[in-house]
Structures are given as structure tokens and as C-alpha cells.
Scaffold this motif. Structure first.
Motif, mmCIF file in Angstrom:
data_model
loop_
_atom_site.group_PDB
_atom_site.id
_atom_site.type_symbol
_atom_site.label_atom_id
_atom_site.label_comp_id
_atom_site.label_asym_id
_atom_site.label_seq_id
_atom_site.Cartn_x
_atom_site.Cartn_y
_atom_site.Cartn_z
ATOM 1 N N ALA A 171 52.324 29.805 40.057
ATOM 2 C CA ALA A 171 53.726 30.239 40.078
ATOM 3 C C ALA A 171 54.562 29.454 41.154
ATOM 4 O O ALA A 171 54.090 28.867 41.928
ATOM 5 N N SER A 230 49.507 32.935 41.384
ATOM 6 C CA SER A 230 49.775 34.206 40.843
ATOM 7 C C SER A 230 48.285 34.895 40.589
ATOM 8 O O SER A 230 47.517 33.884 40.147
ATOM 9 N N THR A 231 48.227 35.995 41.034
ATOM 10 C CA THR A 231 46.797 36.403 40.562
ATOM 11 C C THR A 231 47.204 37.906 39.833
ATOM 12 O O THR A 231 48.562 38.277 39.916
ATOM 13 N N ASP A 232 46.051 38.680 39.305
ATOM 14 C CA ASP A 232 46.472 39.620 38.345
ATOM 15 C C ASP A 232 46.247 40.970 39.185
ATOM 16 O O ASP A 232 46.056 40.974 40.102
#
Length: 210
Positions: A47, A52-54
Motif C-alpha cells: 500500500a 495493508s492488512t485485512d
């Protein structure tokens, strides 16, 4: 101990992202050890300005699941497999599946795995009383030698971060990466090889176990 009290088979669940990072040495140690374990990976992508993580990662972090490691990964759960527990992890959790302990910090986890599965030298407590001084000394030295090599490997990893990861600018980083693999890493590997302790038969101590 909590492991004996569990009364069921002990297994591990390792939590990290879907990348190598700080967990790769733990995955390798678990494979080499032959332990029963599960590799849980949170999705992570690129990102702007980082990664970026969920939503599940954010939820678990907010719920305090990573508190043992100051809200960071990796963490290792030591679990007992109850009735109905399958190899696919939480999706088939048995009624008796229990988290016995949760560990943080990758190097502490690595040493735990090594100590429990015979990868950290002989265990001094198994060598009898003080009359068995030579084998106990041998065991202590063997463990210290193994931990010394682990620290040497950590120095190499830190050198990688200083030489490549922390370099500003894509072109400068590319040149640093080429220099790392063509010159720096081979030289460091030679130094690491020189740091390896002598073979057992070349020391003054007999092996503690036959």
C-alpha cells in the motif's frame, strides 16, 4: 507442568503475515523439529507508504490477541488437541481444544522450539547430579555454542536491514541489493562458517549421550 496437565497431544499454531519476515526461522525450526504445527498467515499487501492488512488482523489486534508481544507478530500458541480437532485449525476446532500458553518475540519462540525438540544441545537437567560434572559442562557449552551461532545469524540479518532495507531511493536500494548478494553476504557466510564450533570428536569432552 501445563503440558503434562493437558492430557492430550500438544501442537503449535504460529501467527504471522503471508510473508517470510520474522517468522521464517520459526517455520524452518518447526519443520526440522518434526513438531505438529499450523501456519496461520494474515493476508498482507503493498500500500502507499507501507503495507495493508485485512479486517481479521485488525480485529484480532484490537481484541488483544497479540498482547503477549506488545501487539506485534509473530506469536506462537501452544495448544492441546481435543476431540474433533482436525488439521485445518480453527475451522474444525474440537470441544477440548485448549490454548495452554501464548509466546511472543521471535527469538524467544525459536529457543523454546529448539529446547523442546532437541535442537539446543543436551539438557543439563537430564544428566544427573553434580558428580556427572563433565557431561553437564559439555551440555552447557553445547547450548551456548548453538545460541552463539543464532546471534551471529541475527547480526547478518541486521546487516541486511542496514545495507538494503533502510536505504532511501529505489535505485540506491537496487544497487545495495546487488552488492549485498554479490559481495557482502558471501563474505558474511564465510565468517559464519569460521564461527562454527569444532566437531564433537575434536573437543576434550565426550558426548553426554550415546
Amino acid at each position: 507442568s501445563v503440558l503434562e496437565m493437558s492430557g492430550t497431544a500438544v501442537y503449535y499454531r504460529l501467527y504471522y503475515f503471508n510473508t517470510r519476515g520474522a517468522a521464517e526461522q520459526l517455520r524452518l525450526a518447526l519443520v526440522v523439529s518434526g513438531a505438529d504445527w499450523q501456519d496461520f498467515r494474515y493476508p498482507m499487501g503493498l500500500a502507499r507508504g507501507g503495507f495493508s492488512t485485512d479486517a481479521r488482523y485488525a480485529h484480532d489486534k484490537a481484541a488483544g490477541s497479540f498482547a503477549v508481544n506488545m501487539d506485534q507478530l509473530p506469536i506462537l500458541e501452544v495448544r492441546s488437541r481435543g476431540r474433533g480437532q482436525g488439521d485445518d485449525g480453527a475451522s474444525n476446532r474440537g470441544e477440548d481444544d485448549t490454548v495452554l500458553a501464548t509466546l511472543g518475540q521471535s527469538h524467544a519462540i525459536a529457543r523454546f522450539i529448539a529446547a523442546r525438540h532437541g535442537l539446543l544441545g543436551a539438557v543439563e537437567e537430564q544428566l544427573g547430579d553434580d558428580s556427572n560434572a563433565a557431561p553437564r559442562l559439555r551440555a552447557a557449552l553445547e547450548r551456548a555454542q548453538i545460541e552463539s551461532i543464532c546471534e551471529c545469524a541475527r547480526d547478518i540479518k541486521e546487516r541486511w536491514y542496514r545495507t538494503v532495507k533502510r536505504v532511501e531511493g529505489e535505485e540506491a536500494r537496487r544497487k545495495s541489493r546487488v552488492g549485498w548478494f554479490e559481495q557482502d553476504l558471501p563474505e558474511l557466510c564465510l565468517l559464519l562458517e569460521r564461527a562454527l564450533p569444532p566437531r564433537v570428536e575434536e573437543t576434550a569432552f565426550a558426548p553426554p549421550f550415546s
